[in-house]
Design a protein around this motif. Structure first.
Motif, mmCIF file in Angstrom:
data_model
loop_
_atom_site.group_PDB
_atom_site.id
_atom_site.type_symbol
_atom_site.label_atom_id
_atom_site.label_comp_id
_atom_site.label_asym_id
_atom_site.label_seq_id
_atom_site.Cartn_x
_atom_site.Cartn_y
_atom_site.Cartn_z
ATOM 1 N N SER A 91 42.581 32.162 31.038
ATOM 2 C CA SER A 91 43.556 33.577 30.939
ATOM 3 C C SER A 91 42.943 34.418 31.878
ATOM 4 N N ARG A 92 41.812 34.606 32.263
ATOM 5 C CA ARG A 92 41.337 35.849 32.944
ATOM 6 C C ARG A 92 41.699 35.391 34.344
ATOM 7 N N LEU A 93 41.669 34.023 34.853
ATOM 8 C CA LEU A 93 42.055 33.798 36.135
ATOM 9 C C LEU A 93 43.453 33.849 36.254
ATOM 10 N N VAL A 94 44.359 33.545 35.409
ATOM 11 C CA VAL A 94 45.834 33.516 35.438
ATOM 12 C C VAL A 94 46.150 34.979 35.390
ATOM 13 N N GLY A 95 45.563 35.990 34.571
ATOM 14 C CA GLY A 95 45.960 37.253 34.600
ATOM 15 C C GLY A 95 45.746 37.965 35.870
ATOM 16 N N ALA A 96 44.385 37.493 36.222
ATOM 17 C CA ALA A 96 43.955 38.157 37.907
ATOM 18 C C ALA A 96 45.085 37.867 38.829
ATOM 19 N N LEU A 97 45.684 36.623 38.673
ATOM 20 C CA LEU A 97 46.786 36.215 39.698
ATOM 21 C C LEU A 97 48.243 36.827 39.637
ATOM 22 N N ILE A 98 48.373 37.294 38.373
ATOM 23 C CA ILE A 98 49.751 37.776 37.906
ATOM 24 C C ILE A 98 50.363 38.697 38.919
ATOM 25 N N TYR A 99 49.630 39.807 39.074
ATOM 26 C CA TYR A 99 50.050 40.955 40.127
ATOM 27 C C TYR A 99 50.293 40.406 41.435
ATOM 28 N N PRO A 100 49.368 39.732 41.954
ATOM 29 C CA PRO A 100 49.547 39.143 43.370
ATOM 30 C C PRO A 100 50.736 38.251 43.477
ATOM 31 N N ALA A 101 50.926 37.451 42.480
ATOM 32 C CA ALA A 101 52.113 36.516 42.343
ATOM 33 C C ALA A 101 53.444 37.410 42.194
ATOM 34 N N LEU A 102 53.319 38.428 41.428
ATOM 35 C CA LEU A 102 54.582 39.118 41.237
ATOM 36 C C LEU A 102 55.002 39.998 42.664
ATOM 37 N N LEU A 103 53.969 40.600 43.398
ATOM 38 C CA LEU A 103 53.979 41.170 44.489
ATOM 39 C C LEU A 103 54.794 40.298 45.477
#
Length: 402
Positions: free
Chosen positions: A163-175
Motif C-alpha cells: 500500500s505504501r508503494l502504491v500510494g507513493a506512485l499515485i501522484y506521479p501516475a496521476l500527473l
C-alpha cells in the motif's frame, strides 16, 4: 435423480475416499446436504461443492477476504471456542452468499472428520499454499492460533508495504495521465486544425515546427488510423501490466538500472524473508519452506531458488545457500548467520525483512520527492514545446510581413 428434476442443481464436488484420495466429481442434487447424503451412501466424504452453470462452468465468486477471515477466526479461538465452533459461528453470521458457501464447505469438511488443512485444500485459489502449510504444521503441535497469528502479521505487513508503494506512485501516475491527456488533446485536436493554415508553407518553416505540422496533417487525414494506433498502444501497455511473462520481461529490463534494480531486489527479499520467517517459526523444515516460496517468487528468481533448495538439501546452511544465489544483503547476511548459530532463523528472517522494509520505504520516499517536480518540468516542457512549435511559423510570418 436427473438434472431436470425440480430444484435439482449440478455441482462440481471435491470428495475424499480411502481408495483414491482427493478427487473431483460432478453430481446433480437438490441441495448440498442432499449431495453429502448421496455421497456418504457410496462411502465418499464430501469436502466442498461448487454450483455449476448450465454451460458446465463453475460460477465465479468474488474475492474472499482471507485476512479478515483469519482475524475473525483468531479472535474466536482466543476467546475459547473450538475450531469447529468458530467456523460454524463465522458461517452463521455471514450474509454474503459466496463467502457463506466457502465457510459452509469448510464446516462440512471439519464435521466429516477432515483436518483443518485438508478442508482448506478444497479451495487452493482462496487459501494460498503458505497459509495451508502453516496450518498443517500447527496441527501437529496444536498451535492453530499461533499459525493464524503469524499469518495475520505476515499478510498485514506485506499489504502495508504494498500500500505504501502504491500510494507513493499515485501522484506521479496521476500527473503522467493528465499530462498525457493534454498532449493527446493538442496533437489530436488542436494541431490538426492548426496545420491546415500552413499546408502551403511546410518547406519554409523550421524543421521541428514542420514535424509537428505534418503530424497534425497526418492525424487530420487518417483520424481512424490515429485512434486505432493510440488504442493499440494502450492495449499493449495493459498487456505488459497484466501478462506475467510480459511483466517479468519488463521487470528484467528494470533490473539493469542500478538504483531501480536494487529497490526491486529489496522488495522481493522482504517478501521472501517474511514468508520464510513465518514458515520456519511454524516448524516447517528449511527445504520444504524454500520449495513453498518458489511459487511466489518472480520467474527470473525461480532457478536461483531451485539451486538454493538443492544446496540446502545437500547439507549447506540456508544462510550460505541464499548468499550464493544473491538473496542477501550485507545486513541480512549477518542476521541470518546469527540465526544459524542461535537456532532462531525464523526470527532473524523477520528482522531482516523489517530492516529492508524500512530502507525501502525511505528510498521510495526520496525518489518520489525528486521525481514529482522532475516530471512536472518534463511535462511542462513537452506541452510548452508543442505550443511554441505551433506558433513559431506565425511569428516568422509576422516578421516577414513587416
Amino acid at each position: 435423480m436427473t438434472e431436470t428434476s425440480t430444484g435439482a442443481v449440478r455441482y462440481r464436488a471435491r470428495v475424499f475416499c480411502e481408495q483414491s484420495g482427493f478427487r473431483f466429481v460432478e453430481r446433480v442434487a437438490t441441495s448440498v446436504e442432499q449431495l453429502r447424503i448421496d455421497l456418504v451412501e457410496q462411502g465418499i466424504t464430501l469436502v466442498s461443492a461448487e454450483t455449476m452453470s448450465q454451460g458446465g462452468k463453475r460460477r465465479q465468486t468474488s474475492r474472499f477476504p482471507l485476512l479478515v477471515f483469519c482475524q475473525q477466526l483468531l479472535s474466536l479461538l482466543e476467546a475459547g471456542l473450538q475450531l469447529v465452533e468458530a467456523v460454524d459461528t463465522l458461517a452463521e453470521k455471514e450474509l454474503d452468499t459466496s463467502y457463506h458457501q466457502v465457510l459452509a464447505q469448510l464446516q462440512t469438511g471439519l464435521r466429516s472428520g477432515l483436518s483443518f488443512s485438508q478442508a482448506l485444500e478444497a479451495y487452493p485459489e482462496i487459501f494460498p499454499p503458505l497459509f495451508q502449510a502453516a496450518i498443517e504444521a500447527s496441527e501437529q503441535t496444536g498451535g492453530v492460533s499461533e499459525a493464524l497469528k503469524r499469518f495475520v502479521i505476515y499478510e498485514t505487513q506485506f499489504q502495508a508495504l504494498r500500500s505504501r508503494l502504491v500510494g507513493a506512485l499515485i501522484y506521479p501516475a496521476l500527473l503522467l495521465s493528465l499530462g498525457g491527456l493534454v498532449i493527446a488533446f493538442l496533437l489530436g485536436y488542436v494541431v490538426p486544425r492548426f496545420s491546415v493554415v500552413f499546408i502551403d508553407r511546410l518547406h519554409d518553416m523550421p524543421y521541428l515546427s514542420g514535424v509537428v505540422i505534418r503530424l497534425g496533417l497526418s492525424i487530420a487525414e487518417n483520424p481512424m488510423r490515429a485512434g486505432l494506433l493510440s488504442l493499440g498502444v494502450l492495449v499493449g501497455f495493459g498487456v505488459l501490466v497484466a501478462h506475467p511473462i510480459a511483466r517479468s520481461w519488463v521487470m528484467g529490463m528494470a533490473w539493469r538500472f542500478p538504483w531501480l534494480g536494487e529497490r526491486i531486489l529489496a522488495f522481493e527479499l522482504v517478501r521472501i524473508y517474511r514468508s520464510l520467517g513465518m514458515l520456519l517459526r511454524g516448524g516447517i523444515p528449511a527445504v520444504r519452506s524454500l520449495q513453498m516460496i518458489a511459487g511466489i517468487a518472480p520467474l527470473r528468481s525461480r532457478h536461483s531458488i531451485a539451486r538454493a533448495i538443492l544446496s540446502v538439501s545437500e547439507g549447506l546452511p540456508i544462510s550460505v545457500a541464499l548468499h550464493r544465489e544473491g538473496f542477501t544483503t550485507v545486513v541480512s547476511e549477518r542476521l541470518l548467520a546469527v540465526g544459524e548459530r542461535s537456532g532462531k532463523m525464523g526470527e532473524m528472517m523477520e528482522r531482516a525483512a523489517d530492516f529492508l522494509d524500512t530502507e525501502l520505504e525511505r528510498s521510495v520516499d526520496r525518489a518520489v520527492r525528486l521525481l514529482e517536480p522532475l516530471m512536472m518540468v518534463v511535462i511542462g516542457v513537452l506541452i510548452g514545446g508543442i505550443v511554441m512549435l505551433m506558433y513559431l511559423p506565425i511569428f516568422e510570418l509576422a516578421d516577414s510581413v513587416r
